[in-house]
Design a protein around this motif. Structure first.
Motif, PDB file in Angstrom:
ATOM      1  N   TYR A 274       2.521  -1.357  -0.583  1.00 12.02           N
ATOM      2  CA  TYR A 274       2.649  -2.642   0.111  1.00 12.02           C
ATOM      3  C   TYR A 274       1.616  -2.728   1.238  1.00 12.02           C
ATOM      4  O   TYR A 274       1.447  -1.777   2.001  1.00 12.02           O
ATOM      5  N   TRP A 275       0.966  -3.880   1.357  1.00 13.69           N
ATOM      6  CA  TRP A 275      -0.139  -3.993   2.325  1.00 13.69           C
ATOM      7  C   TRP A 275       0.342  -3.815   3.759  1.00 13.69           C
ATOM      8  O   TRP A 275      -0.401  -3.337   4.617  1.00 13.69           O
ATOM      9  N   TRP A 276       1.591  -4.180   4.045  1.00 11.03           N
ATOM     10  CA  TRP A 276       2.071  -4.095   5.424  1.00 11.03           C
ATOM     11  C   TRP A 276       2.476  -2.670   5.813  1.00 11.03           C
ATOM     12  O   TRP A 276       2.770  -2.413   6.975  1.00 11.03           O
ATOM     13  N   SER A 277       2.523  -1.743   4.848  1.00 16.84           N
ATOM     14  CA  SER A 277       2.956  -0.386   5.176  1.00 16.84           C
ATOM     15  C   SER A 277       1.917   0.369   6.003  1.00 16.84           C
ATOM     16  O   SER A 277       2.237   1.376   6.633  1.00 16.84           O
ATOM     17  N   TRP A 278       0.675  -0.091   5.980  1.00 16.53           N
ATOM     18  CA  TRP A 278      -0.357   0.476   6.844  1.00 16.53           C
ATOM     19  C   TRP A 278      -0.765  -0.591   7.848  1.00 16.53           C
ATOM     20  O   TRP A 278      -0.918  -1.756   7.474  1.00 16.53           O
ATOM     21  N   ILE A 285      -2.986   4.104   3.578  1.00 15.94           N
ATOM     22  CA  ILE A 285      -4.403   3.861   3.322  1.00 15.94           C
ATOM     23  C   ILE A 285      -4.946   4.854   2.310  1.00 15.94           C
ATOM     24  O   ILE A 285      -5.859   4.539   1.543  1.00 15.94           O
ATOM     25  N   HIS A 288      -4.004   3.572  -1.124  1.00 15.02           N
ATOM     26  CA  HIS A 288      -4.874   2.454  -1.505  1.00 15.02           C
ATOM     27  C   HIS A 288      -6.298   2.914  -1.777  1.00 15.02           C
ATOM     28  O   HIS A 288      -7.009   2.273  -2.570  1.00 15.02           O
ATOM     29  N   HIS A 369      -4.926  -4.624  -0.857  1.00 17.14           N
ATOM     30  CA  HIS A 369      -5.355  -3.595   0.093  1.00 17.14           C
ATOM     31  C   HIS A 369      -4.931  -3.985   1.508  1.00 17.14           C
ATOM     32  O   HIS A 369      -5.000  -5.157   1.885  1.00 17.14           O
ATOM     33  N   PRO A 370      -4.456  -3.026   2.322  1.00 14.16           N
ATOM     34  CA  PRO A 370      -3.957  -3.373   3.666  1.00 14.16           C
ATOM     35  C   PRO A 370      -4.983  -4.093   4.544  1.00 14.16           C
ATOM     36  O   PRO A 370      -4.610  -5.003   5.288  1.00 14.16           O
ATOM     37  N   TRP A 374      -3.808  -7.632   5.933  1.00 10.77           N
ATOM     38  CA  TRP A 374      -3.679  -7.950   7.350  1.00 10.77           C
ATOM     39  C   TRP A 374      -4.719  -8.970   7.791  1.00 10.77           C
ATOM     40  O   TRP A 374      -4.442  -9.838   8.628  1.00 10.77           O
TER      41      TRP A 374
END
Length: 476
Positions: A274-278, A285, A288, A369-370, A374
């Motif tokens: 999940y992108w928000w996990s980093w 990261i 990913h 990708h985070p 973001w």
């Protein structure tokens, strides 16, 4: 003529089976692989449907399979997929990821009525099908949330069953080694029918109960000549490193065994894909990075580009149309209506600012990708904040304080030179403590400016200033 029809029917059935590419389970026991595996051993994982996160786990499975291929493992890659897994997913796993897919019927979970049962683990007992893969001498069974740092083919030297104790007293079934056996598999199915004790109602509790004495077994050490061991063994912790160990020190400190595999057994909404996990969880990261090097992000990028163009267009339009955004009509003589309008405008201002930071979060593809995720979130929240800012004629800096605060906390969490996780947590806490008064001051400033605009009739100009119909006016 009859023989020709029979031959034609057999040919069609064979072609259909090849196109489907997977053997089907009959009566709860899966058919053997259509052809003997190229290798004597296999890395296997499972896939089933019925959760809100099916697609995310499908992506995670593909990334893990490709990362294993990239490491050059000397084993087949097998996916134990339930019959309801979409056929185009199955074909992708076979044709693009090089996996052998075994289709199975979902095992009935007899523990569904337990008071502590978690429904997201309803079908995890499908993991027992690993014992039916008798074409292989050894199988390493995996969850899809494993991150491989290096090749682990020495695990195929382990005995009949081997697993890692993440919990001091309970081994973790996110990675274990087994020797396939029809006898063991059928006995497990029998234990399901008779209701063997299972503390959590999932694969973890069942397999843990089936091998209750593993804690007393010797530690696995691979032999130099590659000889396969007999019996059950404990695996060193380095083969299944809990990500929480890393977050405490921000580096690995696992002295027993090679640091080979990372697992993420925590909250389901903080999985690394999940992108928000980093940068909430720094190891995201690394996952990913593996995806970038293997699977890529072609599936998510079209939606990302569409949202980016849409946000940029909204920014331009709100800026150009600003003089006309706040025009409203009302009945000037009705004092009660004026009061209601003023109250409504205050509520609209608050909710529009909150919506600016909530809506973009749910529009972003969850497995992007985070850095892209973001970035798109910050662009979206800035865009929707501009709509509120220009429509209600609010001051720019107070409205953007939450945006600046989010950007700042991302920088604080992503700072790469913390000595350990405790210092990082204290830094985030100190930042939140210092930012809270600023956020409160910004909210007070917004309300104050809105009150001033209303009192000065910035939105409610006098009746004499309007050329409109009697009793009505426009709000500027």
């Amino acid at each position: 003529m009859g023989k020709l029809k029979l031959l034609f029917s057999i040919l069609i059935l064979t072609l259909t089976t090849v196109i489907a590419g997977v053997p089907t389970a009959i009566g709860g026991v899966p058919a053997t692989l259509e052809r003997k595996g190229v290798h004597r051993n296999a890395y296997a994982t499972m896939m089933y449907m019925g959760t809100p996160r099916d697609y995310e786990f499908y992506v995670a499975t593909r990334v893990m399979l490709r990362s294993l291929s990239r490491l050059g493992v000397d084993a087949d890659l097998v996916v134990i997929a339930s019959l309801d897994v979409p056929l185009h997913w199955v074909r992708t796993l076979e044709q693009e990821d090089g996996a052998k897919v075994v289709r199975v019927e979902n095992l009935n979970n007899p523990y569904k009525g337990q008071s502590n049962f978690n429904w997201r683990f309803k079908l995890t007992l499908n993991k027992l099908y690993a014992w039916s893969l008798t074409d292989y001498e050894r199988v390493v069974m995996l969850d899809s949330d494993n991150l491989f740092l290096q090749k682990t083919d020495e695990l195929f030297q382990c005995g009949q069953f081997c697993a890692v104790f993440i919990n001091p007293c309970i081994f973790h079934t996110g990675l274990f080694v087994l020797q396939p056996s029809t006898i063991v598999f059928k006995d497990m199915l029998h234990q399901l029918k008779v209701g063997m004790d299972n503390p959590d109602g999932a694969d973890q509790g069942f397999i843990g109960g089936y091998f209750p004495d593993l804690l007393d077994q010797p530690m696995f050490h691979p032999s130099l000549n590659g000889t396969k061991l007999q019996g059950n063994f404990r695996l060193p912790l380095g083969y299944q490193m809990d990500a929480s160990y890393y977050y405490l020190r921000l580096h690995w400190s696992v002295p027993c065994g090679p640091n080979s595999v990372v697992t993420f057994p925590g909250a389901p909404w903080l999985k690394p894909w999940y992108w928000w996990s980093w940068p909430v969880l720094p190891l995201g990261i690394q996952w990913h990075e593996q995806r970038r090097q293997t699977l890529g992000y072609d599936a998510e990028m079209p939606l990302v580009l569409i949202q980016t163009i849409l946000y940029l267009g909204i920014i331009v339009m709100t800026r150009v149309a600003r003089p006309n955004l706040s025009k409203l009509c009302y009945r000037r003589e009705d004092t009660k209506s004026i009061f209601l309008i003023r109250t409504a405008l205050k509520l609209i201002a608050i909710w529009s600012i909150l919506a600016a930071y909530i809506i973009p979060f749910f529009l972003i593809p969850r497995t992007v990708h985070p850095l892209i995720g973001w970035g798109l979130y910050l662009l979206g929240s800035f865009t929707l904040s501009c709509i509120a800012l220009n429509t209600l004629l609010l001051p720019m800096l107070p409205v953007l304080v939450p945006w600046l605060g989010i950007f700042g906390v991302l920088l604080v969490m992503a700072y790469p030179w913390y000595s350990d996780g405790i210092v990082r947590a204290l830094a985030v806490f100190a930042y939140a403590f210092c930012a809270s008064p600023v956020a409160w001051t910004a909210l007070v400033k917004i309300m104050s400016c809105l009150n001033v605009s209303l009192e000065r009739e910035g939105f409610l100009p006098r009746l004499s200033e309007s050329a409109g119909p009697a009793g009505f006016n426009k709000l500027y």
